[in-house]
Design an enzyme around this catalytic site. Structure first.
Site, PDB file in Angstrom:
ATOM      1  N   ASP A  47     -23.838  -1.127 -76.213  1.00 46.86           N
ATOM      2  CA  ASP A  47     -24.268   0.069 -76.939  1.00 46.86           C
ATOM      3  C   ASP A  47     -23.633   0.176 -78.322  1.00 46.86           C
ATOM      4  O   ASP A  47     -22.730  -0.577 -78.669  1.00 46.86           O
ATOM      5  CB  ASP A  47     -23.959   1.330 -76.110  1.00 46.86           C
ATOM      6  CG  ASP A  47     -22.557   1.300 -75.487  1.00 46.86           C
ATOM      7  OD1 ASP A  47     -21.720   0.495 -75.937  1.00 46.86           O
ATOM      8  OD2 ASP A  47     -22.303   2.074 -74.558  1.00 46.86           O
TER       9      ASP A  47
ATOM     10  N   ASN B 249     -18.367  10.800 -66.254  1.00 47.44           N
ATOM     11  CA  ASN B 249     -19.519  11.352 -65.525  1.00 47.44           C
ATOM     12  C   ASN B 249     -20.345  10.254 -64.853  1.00 47.44           C
ATOM     13  O   ASN B 249     -21.475  10.491 -64.440  1.00 47.44           O
ATOM     14  CB  ASN B 249     -20.396  12.186 -66.474  1.00 47.44           C
ATOM     15  CG  ASN B 249     -20.918  11.364 -67.662  1.00 47.44           C
ATOM     16  OD1 ASN B 249     -20.756  10.150 -67.701  1.00 47.44           O
ATOM     17  ND2 ASN B 249     -21.526  12.036 -68.619  1.00 47.44           N
TER      18      ASN B 249
ATOM     19  N   HIS C  28     -21.381   7.460 -66.322  1.00 45.12           N
ATOM     20  CA  HIS C  28     -22.333   6.734 -67.174  1.00 45.12           C
ATOM     21  C   HIS C  28     -21.916   5.268 -67.304  1.00 45.12           C
ATOM     22  O   HIS C  28     -20.747   4.916 -67.181  1.00 45.12           O
ATOM     23  CB  HIS C  28     -22.549   7.420 -68.531  1.00 45.12           C
ATOM     24  CG  HIS C  28     -21.434   7.345 -69.520  1.00 45.12           C
ATOM     25  ND1 HIS C  28     -20.872   8.459 -70.084  1.00 45.12           N
ATOM     26  CD2 HIS C  28     -20.794   6.296 -70.084  1.00 45.12           C
ATOM     27  CE1 HIS C  28     -19.935   8.090 -70.941  1.00 45.12           C
ATOM     28  NE2 HIS C  28     -19.860   6.787 -70.955  1.00 45.12           N
TER      29      HIS C  28
ATOM     30  N   GLU D 222     -26.611   8.046 -69.786  1.00 38.76           N
ATOM     31  CA  GLU D 222     -26.018   9.311 -69.362  1.00 38.76           C
ATOM     32  C   GLU D 222     -26.734   9.854 -68.119  1.00 38.76           C
ATOM     33  O   GLU D 222     -27.889   9.494 -67.854  1.00 38.76           O
ATOM     34  CB  GLU D 222     -26.145  10.327 -70.498  1.00 38.76           C
ATOM     35  CG  GLU D 222     -25.310   9.993 -71.731  1.00 38.76           C
ATOM     36  CD  GLU D 222     -23.857  10.411 -71.609  1.00 38.76           C
ATOM     37  OE1 GLU D 222     -23.291  10.311 -70.492  1.00 38.76           O
ATOM     38  OE2 GLU D 222     -23.280  10.838 -72.625  1.00 38.76           O
TER      39      GLU D 222
END
Ligand code: GLP
Length: 241
Positions: free
Chosen positions: A67, A136, A138, A143
């Protein structure tokens, strides 16, 4: 899913570097999918040492990173391209032309995402994908959401990711709100996946990904469906398992 228990961050880094080293030794022209963040830095340091010692050769390796932040150019010290150069590429004998990171300052997001997707396919997919977990759950910048997204795409970062990544910036306002990320398909098509997870703050993400339902609300839970995943976790990260 194989879970490798490490004593601490250093032990985790050595163990992850062992697996990556073995991959490169067994297939000199491996395609490595790479990650940023604090989790893989120790493994990168190990790889650098081994390369400097002449034990590891990256001359035929190609890399594709997961990313990049939107709007940050490669000279920006918060960009993931900069991170990779400083933490790995500048110190190993890899051909810079064979290192790939999505272009966060592209004019046309759609064509950049399509280019990246094609590049991964043209390379024949990823031999070994290194991942970290976000708090979380990801992976890359996939996400939590209502659906898994297959292709490379642009994402709006969640508040919790912006908060977590704020530590690397001068202020919250400087944290980009969007990023380009490899999608779930290229990650899941990787022939081998290695995840490095350290610290108590990630314990919930580990538990939910390994034991919870497979849901886009916890993107890493999709890894339960992959045949060859190794989770290298230190003790605190495993504390809820
Ligand atoms: C970012 C990256 C992820 C990484 C995560 C965790 O969000 N896009 O690929 O896994 O941070 O980072 P850290 O290892 O610093 O906790």
């Amino acid at each position: 899913m194989k879970i490798v228990r490490a004593k601490d961050y250093d032990d985790m880094s050595r163990k992850a570097a062992d697996i990556i080293s073995a991959q490169v030794m067994l297939k000199e022209n491996s395609v490595l999918g790479l990650a940023t963040g604090s989790s893989p830095i120790g493994a990168y340091q190990q790889l650098i040492k081994r390369c400097e010692a002449g034990d590891l050769d990256f001359s035929q390796v190609t890399t594709v990173n997961l990313d990049e932040y939107c709007g940050l150019d490669p000279s920006n010290d918060q960009s993931y391209r900069y991170f990779m150069n400083v933490n790995l590429f500048n110190h190993i004998n890899i051909d810079p032309a064979n290192t790939n990171v999505p272009n966060g300052i592209c004019q046309d997001t759609e064509s950049e995402c399509a280019r990246y997707e094609n590049l991964i396919q043209k390379l024949g997919g990823i031999d070994l994908q290194l991942l970290g977990f976000g708090h979380n759950g990801h992976i890359g910048f996939n996400e939590p959401g209502s659906a898994f997204v297959a292709e490379t795409h642009r994402v709006d970062l969640t508040e919790s990711t912006i908060q977590a990544n704020m530590r690397n910036f001068n202020s919250k306002d400087e944290v980009p709100r969007q990023a380009l990320t490899m999608g779930i398909r290229a990650i899941m098509q990787a022939r081998r996946i290695v995840v490095v997870v350290s610290g108590e703050g990630k314990a919930r993400a580990v538990r939910d990904s390994v034991r919870g339902p497979i849901t886009p609300q916890v993107p890493a839970s999709i890894l339960q469906l992959h045949r060859n995943v190794t989770l290298v976790c230190d003790e605190p990260a495993l504390s809820l398992l």
